[in-house]
Design an enzyme around this catalytic site. Structure first.
Site, short mmCIF file in Angstrom:
data_model
loop_
_atom_site.label_atom_id
_atom_site.label_comp_id
_atom_site.label_asym_id
_atom_site.label_seq_id
_atom_site.Cartn_x
_atom_site.Cartn_y
_atom_site.Cartn_z
N GLY A 9 0.85 -1.19 0.00
CA GLY A 9 0.00 0.00 0.00
C GLY A 9 0.89 1.24 0.00
O GLY A 9 2.04 1.19 -0.42
N THR A 77 1.30 -4.46 6.18
CA THR A 77 -0.02 -4.87 5.72
C THR A 77 -1.07 -4.10 6.52
O THR A 77 -0.75 -3.51 7.55
CB THR A 77 -0.23 -6.39 5.88
OG1 THR A 77 -0.17 -6.74 7.26
CG2 THR A 77 0.84 -7.18 5.10
N GLU A 130 8.03 2.13 15.54
CA GLU A 130 7.84 3.59 15.57
C GLU A 130 6.73 4.06 14.63
O GLU A 130 5.93 4.93 14.98
CB GLU A 130 9.15 4.27 15.18
CG GLU A 130 9.11 5.78 15.13
CD GLU A 130 9.02 6.38 16.51
OE1 GLU A 130 7.90 6.64 16.95
OE2 GLU A 130 10.07 6.59 17.14
N GLY A 135 2.80 8.15 12.84
CA GLY A 135 3.46 8.30 11.54
C GLY A 135 4.90 8.75 11.64
O GLY A 135 5.74 8.05 12.22
N GLY A 186 -9.19 12.63 -0.13
CA GLY A 186 -8.40 11.45 0.20
C GLY A 186 -7.90 11.45 1.63
O GLY A 186 -7.08 10.64 2.03
N LYS A 204 -3.32 3.30 18.79
CA LYS A 204 -2.03 3.97 19.03
C LYS A 204 -1.82 4.18 20.53
O LYS A 204 -0.71 4.01 21.04
CB LYS A 204 -1.98 5.30 18.28
CG LYS A 204 -1.92 5.09 16.76
CD LYS A 204 -2.25 6.35 15.99
CE LYS A 204 -2.24 6.07 14.49
NZ LYS A 204 -2.79 7.19 13.72
#
Lengths: 315, 174
Positions: A9, A77, A130, A135, A186, A204
């Site tokens: 992805g 994934t 991490e 992100g 998006g 998270k």
């Protein structure tokens, strides 16, 4: 290092494209149904173009990639809940072969953290993740650097929800309209539930709790409330009082909570757009604020590649 | 805040009902650089110990204020509460849902009945009329150190009525 990338992805392909810049070779790439292994290094452009045109990354199988001669398995994934498959099995395979595993996938470290740690203990490989929290923002490595001195953490950890809330507050538009706009841009998925119901932020926070409290937290231990269908009037009333609403995750005193919270309109936590921020409460040094891009292919890949740089040499 | 910043403080004192007591209580304030703003002498209203409560508003720097409180205590004046905003702690919450259909005034009453909380002001926004979902901003006042209990009360009441409660994020936390 020689990398095998599971998942093609946005994050997987960005790792593939950027690895060379960091001095690494990608020897295998797989998506859910296909794979390609090249001992001399796969050609990033070829993979990306096959993925776009034919929906496959190569003529091999994902199984062949799992068996390839790599040092680091990059698990990118999609995040799944519960058994966290197939990500968990990929990590298990790598550690079983005494190889490292670096995750962008939240599932295994949110839902089966203790199992992952147990596998790592028996392996010559190391697990880093991490990219799974915030992100591009170096949250887990900062916590690691602080040597157990972080007592609690909180922050805005979902860019989609934050985009929706900041647009609603700034433009006075309804939830449905902003969501549609976010989907056009998006910023939100066609099925936005994972983001707007708070699940993503909660995962998270669960990972943060696992790291901070060396615990065995799962999503089931988190108190989660989302922002779906929040009326604009709530944001208006907050604004009249100099406040705004943000989807905030809190990890403190052994508890994990995620929900919409009132924060000062110009306060540190009121980041706008898709930005993320995390505040770490330290024992001796007060509060640390780190903000940045919490999602996106190259952004998340930069965290994956930073982790790879931290890995010890395999013996 | 810098050490030289002057801010206002409210001190609540308990005085014995005897001549000269009030003057004795005010001297340490003036002698230590405090600027008296107002004195509210509640004669006729007795504290549980049978003393007269007096509320004093004053301006001082933080250091001066600490000296004043020390001097008052040294002079044998009973200081019940001292400080800025120590009477009550405020917290703002937003309630979302069918506020009118679930009887907003009953909701507010339940907040206060649980003790330790009073509802300051309420702003209601019902753009879809009384039938649809609406939002209300509530300023709750809680006794110092009891904001946690106040929030717990708010959560319980909201939960029972099927309302969404948007809590404030405390600045001190996590």
């Amino acid at each position: 290092m020689r990398l095998a990338v599971m998942g093609a992805g946005a994050v997987g392909t960005a790792v593939l494209e950027l690895a060379g810049e960091y001095g690494h070779d990608v020897v295998g790439v797989a998506d859910s149904s296909s794979g390609v292994v090249e001992d001399g290094g796969v050609d990033p452009d070829g993979v990306v173009s096959r993925k776009r045109k034919r929906g496959i990354v190569g003529d091999g199988t994902p199984e062949a990639v799992l068996g390839a001669d790599y040092d680091v398995l990059v698990e990118a994934t999609p995040t799944t809940l519960g058994d966290a498959e197939p990500g968990f099995s990929h990590v298990e395979r790598a550690l079983g072969r005494d190889r490292h595993a670096v995750l962008a996938n939240k599932g295994p470290v949110a839902e089966r953290y203790d199992e992952v740690r147990a596998l790592e203990a028996d392996s010559g490989g190391t697990v880093l993740f991490e990219a799974a929290v915030g992100g591009a923002i170096p949250i887990l490595s900062t916590i690691d650097d602080l040597n157990g001195q972080v007592a609690a953490a909180r922050g805005v950890l979902n860019g989609t929800a934050n985009f929706i809330l900041s647009r609603m507050a700034a433009e006075g538009i309804d939830y449905e309209h902003v969501l549609a706009e976010a989907q056009d841009l998006g910023v939100a998925e066609a099925d936005p539930a994972f983001d707007v119901e708070g699940t993503d932020a909660a995962l998270k926070c669960v990972i943060l709790a696992n790291v901070l409290y060396e615990g065995t937290y799962t999503l089931a231990d988190a108190e989660v409330e989302g922002i779906a269908d929040l009326p604009g009037s709530a944001l208006e009333l907050a604004a009249e009082d100099g406040r705004t609403i943000r989807l905030v995750g809190e990890v403190s005193d052994g508890n994990v909570r995620v929900g919409p919270r009132l924060v000062p309109e110009n306060g540190t936590l009121a980041v706008s757009g898709t930005l993320n921020i995390v505040q770490l409460e330290t024992n001796h040094a007060g509060r640390l604020n780190i903000s940045g891009r919490g999602a996106g292919g190259p952004e998340t890949a930069s965290a994956v590649l930073a982790d790879i740089g931290r890995l010890p040499e395999l013996s | 805040m810098s050490e030289t910043d002057v801010r206002s403080y409210t001190v609540r004192l308990e005085l014995v009902d005897e001549p000269g007591e009030l003057l004795r209580a005010l001297e340490p304030i003036a002698n230590n650089g405090g600027n008296l703003l107002s004195i509210f002498h509640e004669r006729g209203n007795l504290t549980p110990r049978g003393h007269i409560p007096v509320e004093v508003d004053l301006e001082a720097t933080e250091t001066q204020f600490e000296t004043i409180v020390g001097a008052l205590r040294e002079a044998g004046v009973n200081v019940i509460q001292a400080g800025a905003e120590r009477y009550s702690e405020e917290l703002t919450v937003v309630l979302v849902g069918h506020l009118v259909a679930t009887d907003l005034s009953d909701t507010l009453r339940q907040f206060t009945e649980c003790g330790g909380v009073s509802v300051g002001d309420v702003s209601l926004s019902a753009p879809q009329g009384t039938e649809g979902e609406s939002s209300a901003r509530l300023r709750l006042e809680a006794i110092e150190g009891q904001t946690g209990d106040a929030l717990e009360t708010a959560r319980t009441v909201a939960d029972e009525k099927g309302l969404r409660l948007i809590e404030p994020l405390t600045e001190e936390g996590p």
